[in-house]
Design an enzyme around this catalytic site. Structure first.
Site, mmCIF file in Angstrom:
data_model
loop_
_atom_site.group_PDB
_atom_site.id
_atom_site.type_symbol
_atom_site.label_atom_id
_atom_site.label_comp_id
_atom_site.label_asym_id
_atom_site.label_seq_id
_atom_site.Cartn_x
_atom_site.Cartn_y
_atom_site.Cartn_z
ATOM 1 N N SER A 12 47.645 -26.606 83.676
ATOM 2 C CA SER A 12 48.650 -26.954 84.667
ATOM 3 C C SER A 12 48.234 -26.395 86.018
ATOM 4 O O SER A 12 48.027 -25.185 86.162
ATOM 5 C CB SER A 12 50.009 -26.384 84.241
ATOM 6 O OG SER A 12 50.969 -26.626 85.236
ATOM 7 N N GLY A 71 49.260 -31.173 89.572
ATOM 8 C CA GLY A 71 49.271 -31.892 88.306
ATOM 9 C C GLY A 71 48.534 -31.184 87.193
ATOM 10 O O GLY A 71 48.601 -29.961 87.054
ATOM 11 N N GLY A 97 50.065 -26.739 88.858
ATOM 12 C CA GLY A 97 51.224 -26.716 89.742
ATOM 13 C C GLY A 97 51.458 -28.074 90.382
ATOM 14 O O GLY A 97 51.398 -29.105 89.713
ATOM 15 N N GLY A 121 56.914 -26.943 83.143
ATOM 16 C CA GLY A 121 55.789 -26.839 82.213
ATOM 17 C C GLY A 121 56.180 -27.193 80.793
ATOM 18 O O GLY A 121 55.387 -27.769 80.037
ATOM 19 N N ASP A 122 57.411 -26.841 80.415
ATOM 20 C CA ASP A 122 57.885 -27.173 79.073
ATOM 21 C C ASP A 122 58.031 -28.679 78.902
ATOM 22 O O ASP A 122 57.732 -29.231 77.839
ATOM 23 C CB ASP A 122 59.227 -26.485 78.804
ATOM 24 C CG ASP A 122 59.158 -24.979 79.001
ATOM 25 O OD1 ASP A 122 58.067 -24.411 78.797
ATOM 26 O OD2 ASP A 122 60.181 -24.382 79.368
#
Length: 310
Positions: free
Chosen positions: A217, A222, A219, A248-249
């Site tokens: 990830s 992407g 941020g 993120g989840d």
């Protein structure tokens, strides 16, 4: 069915304030409470996408009761949490309405006794029967061995169940040795794991240490995917402002749903980025803006192949 594991469940409490100022009293304009912890957020998004999900991990005390009560109203989610004597933690997110920034306060979680950990492991093995995939998510509460995720990965692999591992620090380092199918660290977690601050080089190093596929990830930029099938970058069309808690989840939910639906990697990544961005626009973790998600998924996420062998 998909299984999500949240060893350190939480009651997520979100406060909205007009402006957050250090050393000052604040009048809260809105309060929301939701069952939380990374795996529970993943489960709610998966259920919203139409998947049946079972959640397990630990829950205890009055806060744990509130978490379990909150899960009863989520269609598609089955509660298989294991009781503990200690109290489930709370996490506090304070959203500054003026800037859109969020400040997060996370409690450590209950101390888990050896007998409670053994009870969880037995329940986990039983739950793996008939599962299409499992996600192991988040931090470890006190008392749980630091190598816990490595053991859970091995048990899932022995049962023929694909495993996504989403944690950090030493639990991630040890978990890699058990060869999970997929890990999803952020850039800082990946740098801490490998010592490299160049995401593609770091992702390759993580694969050499045991992960079959690495989705990093980045941020607002992407996701970077380094897999046996190839390398890709996936990015939203523009930076999205809002509450990033749970973004993120939601990306994990996108990757996991794509795995069980046997989607090609570019489609999995587009879904993950669209869900992540749409979650930033939602008021609380574990939810996403459906209209924004569909728009982004339709024509808003750019997925490009990266040069070089995987």
């Amino acid at each position: 069915m998909i299984l999500t594991v949240t060893l350190n469940t939480a009651l997520d409490i979100t406060y909205r304030v007009p402006a957050l100022r250090p050393h000052a009293s604040h009048r809260v304009t809105e309060v929301t409470e939701r069952p939380g912890g990374k795996g529970l957020n993943v489960a709610r998004v998966l259920a919203a996408l139409g998947h049946d999900v079972t959640v397990t991990g630990f829950a205890g005390g009055t806060t744990g009761g509130v978490v379990r009560e909150g899960l009863t109203g989520v269609p598609g989610v089955t509660d298989a949490l294991v009781p503990v004597a200690g109290a489930t933690r709370r996490t506090i997110a304070v959203v500054d309405e003026r800037t859109g920034d969020t400040t997060q306060l996370n409690e450590p979680g209950p101390a888990v006794a050896p007998a409670e950990w053994n009870a969880f492991q037995e329940a986990y093995e039983d739950l793996l029967a008939g599962v299409a995939a499992v996600a192991l998510c988040g931090s470890l509460p006190p008392g749980v061995p630091v190598g816990a995720y490595a053991g859970l990965v091995r048990v899932a692999r022995a049962a023929g169940v694909p495993v996504l591992l989403d944690t950090s620090g030493e639990p991630l380092r040890r978990g890699l040795a058990a060869r999970p199918d997929l890990i999803k660290p952020n850039a800082d977690e990946l740098a801490e794991l490998t010592g490299s601050h160049e995401p593609q080089r770091a992702a390759q190093a993580a694969r050499r240490r045991g992960a079959r596929s690495v989705i990093a990830s980045l941020g607002p930029e992407g996701l970077l995917a380094v897999t046996p099938e190839g390398r890709w970058r996936a990015a939203p069309p523009a930076h999205v402002r809002g509450n990033p808690t749970g973004a993120g989840d939601s990306a994990v939910a996108g990757l996991l749903s794509g795995l069980v639906e046997h989607l090609p990697w570019p489609d999995r990544l587009a879904r993950a980025v669209a869900l992540s961005a749409a979650t930033v626009l939602a008021p609380v973790a574990g939810e996403f803006d459906r209209a924004a998600y569909e728009e982004l998924l339709g024509h808003g996420v750019a997925v490009t192949a990266e040069a070089g062998a995987a």
